[in-house]
Design a protein around this motif. Structure first.
Motif, PDB file in Angstrom:
ATOM      1  N   LEU A 149      50.796 110.696  35.501  1.00 32.23           N
ATOM      2  CA  LEU A 149      51.793 109.631  35.580  1.00 32.23           C
ATOM      3  C   LEU A 149      51.489 108.692  36.735  1.00 32.23           C
ATOM      4  O   LEU A 149      51.660 107.468  36.613  1.00 32.23           O
ATOM      5  CB  LEU A 149      53.193 110.225  35.726  1.00 32.23           C
ATOM      6  N   ALA A 150      51.011 109.236  37.846  1.00 32.97           N
ATOM      7  CA  ALA A 150      50.656 108.393  38.995  1.00 32.97           C
ATOM      8  C   ALA A 150      49.577 107.381  38.607  1.00 32.97           C
ATOM      9  O   ALA A 150      49.647 106.204  38.976  1.00 32.97           O
ATOM     10  CB  ALA A 150      50.180 109.263  40.156  1.00 32.97           C
ATOM     11  N   ASN A 151      48.585 107.812  37.853  1.00 34.34           N
ATOM     12  CA  ASN A 151      47.514 106.909  37.434  1.00 34.34           C
ATOM     13  C   ASN A 151      48.033 105.816  36.505  1.00 34.34           C
ATOM     14  O   ASN A 151      47.623 104.653  36.599  1.00 34.34           O
ATOM     15  CB  ASN A 151      46.406 107.701  36.738  1.00 34.34           C
ATOM     16  N   PHE A 152      48.941 106.180  35.592  1.00 36.64           N
ATOM     17  CA  PHE A 152      49.512 105.175  34.701  1.00 36.64           C
ATOM     18  C   PHE A 152      50.291 104.132  35.493  1.00 36.64           C
ATOM     19  O   PHE A 152      50.218 102.934  35.203  1.00 36.64           O
ATOM     20  CB  PHE A 152      50.425 105.845  33.666  1.00 36.64           C
ATOM     21  N   ILE A 153      51.050 104.571  36.486  1.00 41.64           N
ATOM     22  CA  ILE A 153      51.840 103.648  37.306  1.00 41.64           C
ATOM     23  C   ILE A 153      50.923 102.719  38.090  1.00 41.64           C
ATOM     24  O   ILE A 153      51.131 101.498  38.119  1.00 41.64           O
ATOM     25  CB  ILE A 153      52.759 104.427  38.263  1.00 41.64           C
ATOM     26  N   MET A 154      49.883 103.264  38.729  1.00 43.88           N
ATOM     27  CA  MET A 154      48.988 102.449  39.529  1.00 43.88           C
ATOM     28  C   MET A 154      48.254 101.422  38.660  1.00 43.88           C
ATOM     29  O   MET A 154      48.108 100.258  39.033  1.00 43.88           O
ATOM     30  CB  MET A 154      47.965 103.335  40.248  1.00 43.88           C
ATOM     31  N   ASN A 155      47.814 101.847  37.487  1.00 47.19           N
ATOM     32  CA  ASN A 155      47.045 100.957  36.626  1.00 47.19           C
ATOM     33  C   ASN A 155      47.911  99.864  35.991  1.00 47.19           C
ATOM     34  O   ASN A 155      47.462  98.722  35.807  1.00 47.19           O
ATOM     35  CB  ASN A 155      46.349 101.748  35.528  1.00 47.19           C
TER      36      ASN A 155
END
Length: 290
Positions: free
Chosen positions: A281-287
């Motif tokens: 989820l962190a990667n989706f938010i950052m991207n």
């Protein structure tokens, strides 16, 4: 422009750096996001411009701004990066399950989370995501108590948390109704968040410095409440630029309003929770937000 006879591709790493530079408007801050040196980012962008055969950035002092060609490429770069990351997530952990708790201010939850959560659910259909909204101040306290795995928080200054990842810098702007002339009234009616909000402090300080007579006529802990007062023509308000939607007009120097600072939007994640679906989820938010 491109030579259609020559073999050519757009490397993902270059596109990711390009998107970071476009979002931050600065090669140094982009370097922090992609974990490279500023010199490496400059070389990478120069190589990308050479490969596509046109300028992507205009140099402006210490920062950069996209050219028309850069704006065009950015739209496609975002789509390519999003699809790549979603495909990677779906192929590497399609059966992963569990729960992720996310704290997010209402404005970002409204503007960005619908698309993020839809894409995340497509990649991790068996993961439960719990979203908690509130002010950055209240969310920060709950995050410090360990109630969230991830938290998106606004910071009026660079955060003390060394593990925080900078998502972007959000300009704070004055908004008024597009159908009313309330911004011409004196004393100027203000719709603000509760005491302690930096947006409120910056607005009052800006009015004081410009000798703009003002009064607080509407206070709400939620963005929805503040925007309702503005749309009704009751007041002007200081909000993040990304939340200034349809029916609202941004006021600037030409209208006699002082420029307001920007906040630093960061993603906070506990070091001992940097694994599995929390990382996903962190990667989706950052991207998606970066």
């Amino acid at each position: 422009m491109l030579d259609d006879k020559a073999p050519f591709n757009l490397p993902l790493e270059s596109l990711r750096t390009f998107a970071a530079a476009a979002d931050t408007g600065n090669f140094t801050r982009a370097a922090e996001q992609v974990h490279r040196t500023q010199a490496a980012v400059s070389m990478q962008m120069a190589k990308l411009e050479n490969e596509v055969g046109c300028r992507l950035f205009e140099r402006m002092g210490r920062g950069v701004a996209l050219t028309f060609e850069g704006e065009t490429l950015l739209k496609y770069a975002r789509q390519i990066l999003d699809l790549h990351d979603e495909a990677l997530a779906a192929m590497t952990a399609p059966d992963m399950e569990g729960r992720v708790r996310l704290g997010a201010p209402e404005d970002y939850a409204t503007c960005f989370l619908p698309g993020i959560l839809a894409a995340f659910h497509a990649a991790y259909p068996r993961v439960l995501v719990e979203v908690f909204c509130g002010t950055s101040r209240s969310l920060a306290k709950r995050y410090a108590r360990g109630e969230f795995d991830l938290a998106i928080l606004n910071h009026p200054a660079p955060p003390e948390d060394a593990a925080a990842q900078v998502i972007h810098h959000e300009p704070i702007v004055w908004i008024t109704s597009g159908e009313h002339g309330v911004h011409e009234q004196r004393p100027l009616p203000l719709a603000v968040f509760h005491e302690g909000c930096p947006y409120r402090r910056w607005a009052i300080e800006g009015c004081t410095e410009r000798n703009i007579e003002h009064r607080i006529c509407f206070v709400s802990p939620s963005l929805t409440g503040v925007l309702s007062a503005v749309r009704a023509g009751l007041a002007v308000a200081p909000v993040g630029r990304s939340t200034a939607g349809q029916g609202l007009r941004i006021l600037g120097e030409q209208d006699g309003f002082p420029a307001l600072p920007s906040t630093t939007v960061c993603l906070h994640q506990w070091v001992d929770r940097q694994h599995g679906i929390v990382n996903g989820l962190a990667n989706f938010i950052m991207n998606r937000m970066g």
